[in-house]
Design a protein around this motif. Structure first.
Motif, PDB file in Angstrom:
ATOM      1  N   GLY A 221      -3.011   4.603   1.798  1.00 25.74           N
ATOM      2  CA  GLY A 221      -1.869   5.314   2.365  1.00 25.74           C
ATOM      3  C   GLY A 221      -1.387   4.679   3.650  1.00 25.74           C
ATOM      4  N   VAL A 222      -2.333   4.249   4.519  1.00 30.52           N
ATOM      5  CA  VAL A 222      -1.966   3.604   5.776  1.00 30.52           C
ATOM      6  C   VAL A 222      -1.241   2.293   5.509  1.00 30.52           C
ATOM      7  N   MET A 223      -1.764   1.477   4.583  1.00 27.24           N
ATOM      8  CA  MET A 223      -1.134   0.193   4.282  1.00 27.24           C
ATOM      9  C   MET A 223       0.231   0.385   3.616  1.00 27.24           C
ATOM     10  N   ALA A 224       0.348   1.417   2.782  1.00 24.81           N
ATOM     11  CA  ALA A 224       1.646   1.693   2.164  1.00 24.81           C
ATOM     12  C   ALA A 224       2.677   2.049   3.225  1.00 24.81           C
ATOM     13  N   ALA A 225       2.282   2.874   4.194  1.00 31.58           N
ATOM     14  CA  ALA A 225       3.206   3.243   5.268  1.00 31.58           C
ATOM     15  C   ALA A 225       3.598   2.017   6.084  1.00 31.58           C
ATOM     16  N   ALA A 226       2.624   1.127   6.347  1.00 37.86           N
ATOM     17  CA  ALA A 226       2.918  -0.073   7.120  1.00 37.86           C
ATOM     18  C   ALA A 226       3.897  -0.982   6.383  1.00 37.86           C
ATOM     19  N   ALA A 227       3.615  -1.244   5.109  1.00 35.97           N
ATOM     20  CA  ALA A 227       4.477  -2.136   4.336  1.00 35.97           C
ATOM     21  C   ALA A 227       5.869  -1.537   4.148  1.00 35.97           C
ATOM     22  N   LYS A 228       5.917  -0.226   3.899  1.00 36.27           N
ATOM     23  CA  LYS A 228       7.208   0.425   3.707  1.00 36.27           C
ATOM     24  C   LYS A 228       8.025   0.411   4.992  1.00 36.27           C
ATOM     25  N   SER A 229       7.363   0.614   6.133  1.00 38.18           N
ATOM     26  CA  SER A 229       8.061   0.575   7.420  1.00 38.18           C
ATOM     27  C   SER A 229       8.652  -0.812   7.672  1.00 38.18           C
ATOM     28  N   ALA A 230       7.920  -1.839   7.266  1.00 34.29           N
ATOM     29  CA  ALA A 230       8.452  -3.199   7.411  1.00 34.29           C
ATOM     30  C   ALA A 230       9.701  -3.382   6.561  1.00 34.29           C
TER      31      ALA A 230
END
Length: 604
Positions: A221-230
């Protein structure tokens, strides 16, 4: 600011948007439901049910003002949307990711985003889908679903019903991702972190991306939020690229100012978005953890949610079942192909990197970008795109001003710019979002109480212009120094025609309230008429002007003040003739309707 005429439609869209937000808040939390989607569905349900008669709604048609809500719904789709896009810049977060994560995200995005754009347009052209619709589907798939679709719509000249269809089609594949991504990640052996990264890089909207990533575990979930924010950070560069890519050709004025320099082609709301994004980045570093800063961010989030729900409701209130049936199936096919391509390509690259095969990932990226670009060039650019546009034109599809100018250019080049084509083109011409802003805001006078702008001017002498008339304004009795084919598209216009009995006497032969999309033709200096705007709202008409006859237009002044309300067919008027020196009527042609070129910035 909205006028009194805007309030019914703006109020209806706001009420439907508020109902959608309330429905989402009182319902159990679900990644399958968003406020934008619910507002879109509620608006469409109201429009396509008998309940629309209770609020005075009419189904969409070629008529731009079918009911009292039309002006306010246009205001919602233009100014409320632009305000929402500007405030959206304040939602951008840059603190989610580190340097190594950002490098991997950038590498995957550098391949998936442009290739998805190319694949979407190649397939859309083959399915006879308008280029603006393809832009919406591509943008929603590439960046952030409905938010990107709504932000891109005014840049590319999309229609409101196309926004609704694109939002629904793109969101459908976010739902598919919720069902398929976890099994696929397990099957190919991705770690939770890499699986979350894939979710953020391939799923369309933020809530669905995080939900899919969370299925992989907390780190997912954390990595998904990071990639999506990018990916969300890339909205501004994408808007900039599309603003330049879709700018008007050299002989047209469509939606943006002409002239040298990058700034001339940038929509103002994009600059606002970038400014607030930079402010958010600076504030996060200077005021991180401060209660006041967190409160400002929360207020911005709430405002953006409310504005986008209102915009989505307005889109739904334009989304008739007929237009949905006409393009919905093909849009779903294109959205499915775009989503599938992006998911497959990003998965292949992430799997290769996770197995220490960075060179393989780079080869996959280069091959995908090169192959998709060749397909795009072969099927969606230049003559291929023009052939698709001509097929749509021959089938009677509505045309935007941008599409009309491309057809006029091509027809003039081919020597086919004849009267039947001109009439058919004007009949099918229905401006898209933002295309009438140049004439609404034009500084160029065209006589008392009206202003104008030239959208296209050809070498043959034909030109496409628009005229905006203030409520109650009227032209003098006049004859143009050129042929004219025109139609009203907003407001109410009345035309009075006169017969010339002698050099000093006219007879009123007809008074006609012009229906929207009814063609009106004049035969140059031989046709004497008067046009006035009736009612409380401005009126806009589109005109195809023929070549100038080589002398100024005619202006006829009455011997006594003219009482338009008392004039009846058959009445005679004593007149004296003068030269018509109003801008655009003195024989100078449609070039007088072009905004002046900005002064070039001197080079130091």
């Amino acid at each position: 600011m909205p006028t009194r005429l805007d309030l019914p439609g703006l109020g209806l869209a706001t009420a439907v948007g508020a109902a959608a937000m309330l429905a989402v808040q009182v319902s159990p939390s679900s990644p399958f439901v968003s406020e934008v989607l619910v507002a879109l569905v509620l608006g469409a349900a109201l429009l396509n049910s008998p309940a629309r008669r209770m609020v005075g709604l009419e189904l969409p048609s070629g008529e731009r003002e079918p009911d009292r809500h039309a002006a306010g719904l246009r205001f919602t789709g233009k100014w409320v949307l632009r305000l929402g896009i500007v405030l959206m810049g304040f939602k951008v977060q840059t603190g989610f990711f580190g340097a190594s994560d950002l490098l991997l995200i950038a590498g995957v995005a550098a391949a998936t985003l442009p290739s998805t754009f190319f694949v979407t347009h190649a397939l859309a052209t083959g399915l006879a889908i308008r280029r603006p619709m393809a832009d919406l589907v591509a943008s929603g798939t590439m960046i952030c679903g409905a938010s990107a679709i709504n932000a891109v719509a005014p840049v590319v000249g999309a229609r409101r019903e196309e926004q609704g269809v694109a939002i629904g089609a793109v969101f459908l594949f976010s739902v598919v991702a919720l069902l398929l991504f976890r099994p696929l990640a397990v099957y190919v052996g991705l770690s939770p972190a890499m699986a979350g990264l894939w979710s953020g890089l391939a799923v369309n909207d933020l809530s669905s991306a995080v939900a899919v990533g969370s299925q992989m575990g907390d780190v997912g979930g954390v990595m998904a939020a990071a990639a999506k924010s990018a990916r969300v950070l890339l909205l501004a560069p994408m808007l900039l690229a599309l603003a330049l890519l879709r700018r008007a050709p050299a002989n047209a004025t469509i939606g943006v100012a002409s002239g040298p320099g990058l700034r001339a082609h940038l929509p103002g709301f994009l600059l606002g978005y970038i400014g607030l994004a930079l402010l958010r980045a600076a504030g996060d570093r200077l005021f991180a953890g401060a209660a006041a800063w967190s409160a400002v961010i929360a207020v911005d989030h709430a405002l953006v949610d409310a504005l986008m729900a209102t915009v989505a409701a307005g889109i739904g209130l334009h989304l008739g079942l007929r237009s949905l049936a006409a393009t919905g199936g093909r849009a779903v096919v294109v959205a499915g192909a775009a989503s599938g391509w992006m998911a497959a390509l990003s998965l292949a690259m992430i799997v290769a990197v996770s197995r220490d095969h960075a060179a393989v990932a780079a080869l996959v990226a280069v091959t995908a970008c090169g192959g998709s670009y060749m397909a795009y060039r072969a099927s969606a650019v230049g003559e291929a795109e023009l052939r698709a546009l001509r097929r749509r034109f021959e089938l009677g599809a509505p045309l935007s001003l941008g599409e009309a100018t491309r057809l006029l250019d091509a027809s003039e080049r081919d020597g086919t710019l004849a009267d039947p084509l001109l009439r058919k083109l004007l009949e099918q011409l229905h401006p898209s979002i933002g295309e009438l802003i140049p004439v609404r805001e034009s500084p160029l006078p065209h006589g008392e109480g009206c202003r104008w702008v030239t959208y296209w001017q050809g070498r043959s002498g034909w030109a496409l212009v628009a005229i905006c008339r203030e409520p109650g304004s009227a032209t003098p009795i006049h004859a143009h120094p050129h042929r004219l084919i025109g139609k009203a598209i907003e407001g109410v216009l009345e035309e009075l025609r006169f017969a010339e009995l002698s050099a000093t006497e006219l007879e009123l032969t007809s008074r006609t309230l012009l229906g929207h999309n009814d063609l009106v033709e004049t035969d140059g200096l031989a046709t004497l008429h008067l046009v006035r705007a009736v009612g409380r709202s401005p009126a806009i008409d589109l005109q195809l002007r023929g070549p100038e006859v080589g002398r100024p237009g005619r202006l006829l002044h009455t011997r006594v003040p003219l009482d338009l309300a008392a004039l009846r067919p058959g009445m005679r008027l004593q007149v004296r003739e003068a030269i018509d020196d109003r801008p655009g009527q003195g024989g100078e042609g449609a070039s007088a309707g072009r905004p002046p070129e900005p002064a070039a910035t001197p080079v130091a």
